[in-house]
Each structure stands twice: as C-alpha cells, then as structure tokens.
Design a protein around this motif. Structure first.
Motif, PDB file in Angstrom:
ATOM      1  N   ARG A 214       1.007   4.066  -0.834  1.00 59.40           N
ATOM      2  CA  ARG A 214      -0.125   3.497  -0.104  1.00 59.40           C
ATOM      3  C   ARG A 214      -0.854   2.517  -1.001  1.00 59.40           C
ATOM      4  N   ARG A 215      -1.480   1.537  -0.378  1.00 57.76           N
ATOM      5  CA  ARG A 215      -2.365   0.592  -1.068  1.00 57.76           C
ATOM      6  C   ARG A 215      -3.714   0.623  -0.375  1.00 57.76           C
ATOM      7  N   ASP A 216      -4.779   0.533  -1.173  1.00 58.32           N
ATOM      8  CA  ASP A 216      -6.093   0.450  -0.547  1.00 58.32           C
ATOM      9  C   ASP A 216      -6.424  -1.011  -0.265  1.00 58.32           C
ATOM     10  N   LYS A 217      -7.589  -1.259   0.279  1.00 59.72           N
ATOM     11  CA  LYS A 217      -7.954  -2.623   0.679  1.00 59.72           C
ATOM     12  C   LYS A 217      -8.040  -3.555  -0.520  1.00 59.72           C
ATOM     13  N   GLY A 218      -8.340  -3.016  -1.690  1.00 54.97           N
ATOM     14  CA  GLY A 218      -8.423  -3.839  -2.894  1.00 54.97           C
ATOM     15  C   GLY A 218      -7.068  -4.111  -3.520  1.00 54.97           C
ATOM     16  N   GLY A 219      -6.003  -3.508  -2.992  1.00 54.50           N
ATOM     17  CA  GLY A 219      -4.662  -3.721  -3.507  1.00 54.50           C
ATOM     18  C   GLY A 219      -4.226  -2.689  -4.526  1.00 54.50           C
ATOM     19  N   LYS A 220      -5.075  -1.687  -4.793  1.00 57.28           N
ATOM     20  CA  LYS A 220      -4.724  -0.652  -5.759  1.00 57.28           C
ATOM     21  C   LYS A 220      -3.584   0.198  -5.204  1.00 57.28           C
ATOM     22  N   LYS A 221      -2.607   0.481  -6.063  1.00 60.33           N
ATOM     23  CA  LYS A 221      -1.413   1.208  -5.638  1.00 60.33           C
ATOM     24  C   LYS A 221      -1.572   2.705  -5.877  1.00 60.33           C
ATOM     25  N   TYR A 222      -1.020   3.475  -4.947  1.00 63.09           N
ATOM     26  CA  TYR A 222      -1.009   4.929  -5.075  1.00 63.09           C
ATOM     27  C   TYR A 222       0.410   5.432  -4.865  1.00 63.09           C
ATOM     28  N   PHE A 223       0.813   6.388  -5.695  1.00 65.66           N
ATOM     29  CA  PHE A 223       2.160   6.938  -5.675  1.00 65.66           C
ATOM     30  C   PHE A 223       2.082   8.431  -5.363  1.00 65.66           C
ATOM     31  N   LYS A 224       3.142   8.966  -4.773  1.00 69.98           N
ATOM     32  CA  LYS A 224       3.226  10.403  -4.533  1.00 69.98           C
ATOM     33  C   LYS A 224       3.423  11.104  -5.875  1.00 69.98           C
ATOM     34  N   LEU A 225       2.711  12.225  -6.055  1.00 71.24           N
ATOM     35  CA  LEU A 225       2.832  12.983  -7.296  1.00 71.24           C
ATOM     36  C   LEU A 225       4.263  13.466  -7.499  1.00 71.24           C
ATOM     37  N   ASP A 226       4.922  13.867  -6.428  1.00 69.95           N
ATOM     38  CA  ASP A 226       6.319  14.320  -6.535  1.00 69.95           C
ATOM     39  C   ASP A 226       7.223  13.205  -7.068  1.00 69.95           C
ATOM     40  N   ASP A 227       6.998  11.980  -6.635  1.00 67.74           N
ATOM     41  CA  ASP A 227       7.794  10.846  -7.112  1.00 67.74           C
ATOM     42  C   ASP A 227       7.529  10.565  -8.586  1.00 67.74           C
ATOM     43  N   VAL A 228       6.273  10.723  -8.995  1.00 68.34           N
ATOM     44  CA  VAL A 228       5.913  10.499 -10.400  1.00 68.34           C
ATOM     45  C   VAL A 228       6.618  11.520 -11.286  1.00 68.34           C
ATOM     46  N   LEU A 229       6.574  12.778 -10.894  1.00 67.86           N
ATOM     47  CA  LEU A 229       7.215  13.832 -11.688  1.00 67.86           C
ATOM     48  C   LEU A 229       8.733  13.674 -11.706  1.00 67.86           C
TER      49      LEU A 229
END
Length: 102
Positions: free
Chosen positions: A78-93
């Motif tokens: 997901r990305r917020d309106k400012g363009g900041k990226k968010y990743f799933k914790l499972d994908d990170v691990l």
C-alpha cells in the motif's frame, strides 16, 4: 446548404450523443461495482511496515530495497497519499530469511 445539414431529421444531434454517453457511463459504473463486489475483501489483519522498518530489519539501503522491488523479491502492499510505501510484515520476514540463506 448549411441549414439543410443541421435540419436533417435523420442526423444524430448532440443531445442524442450525450444520452448515449450517459447510458454507456452508467453501464461502466455497474460493471465496476460488480467487479469490486466480486473481489475478496482486503486483508484486515495484515501487519504493515514502512520502508525504514524494512531497511533496518533486512539491513539494506534505499537503492537495494528498490532493486529488490524491481526484481519481485518484495512488493509494496500500500501507498499513502504522500507516496510513503508500506510492506506486509510477512513479506519482510520472508525476504530477510531469503537473504540470510535460511
């Protein structure tokens, strides 16, 4: 000659074209709603982490993280309106285990 062109009763008018466009728009909106309703609901219990967390956890730089995204090793959830990226914790691990050889 110009008057004959506009007074021709068989010729479509702007009103007819606007009506057709309106009907087409309504049909597209109905299809869009049907597709959205048929999709499974978005994961409610997904834990999301920002880019800084990912870089610290995995131990990579901005550029390397972007390279991993381009290679498909991790995806932005997901990305917020400012363009900041968010990743799933499972994908990170999973990425961290992959890079550590485990």
């Amino acid at each position: 000659m110009r008057k004959q062109c506009f007074n021709n009763p068989g010729r479509k008018t702007d009103a007819h074209l606007l009506r057709a466009l309106h009907l087409l728009f309504n049909e597209i909106q109905k299809l869009k709603k049907a597709v959205q309703d048929s999709l499974p609901p978005e994961d409610v219990d997904v834990e999301l982490r920002d880019t800084d967390f990912v870089k610290d956890t995995v131990g990579v730089s901005d550029r390397t993280l972007l390279r991993y995204q381009n290679l498909g090793l991790i995806q932005v959830h997901r990305r917020d309106k400012g363009g900041k990226k968010y990743f799933k914790l499972d994908d990170v691990l999973r990425l961290k285990r992959h890079l550590n050889g485990g």
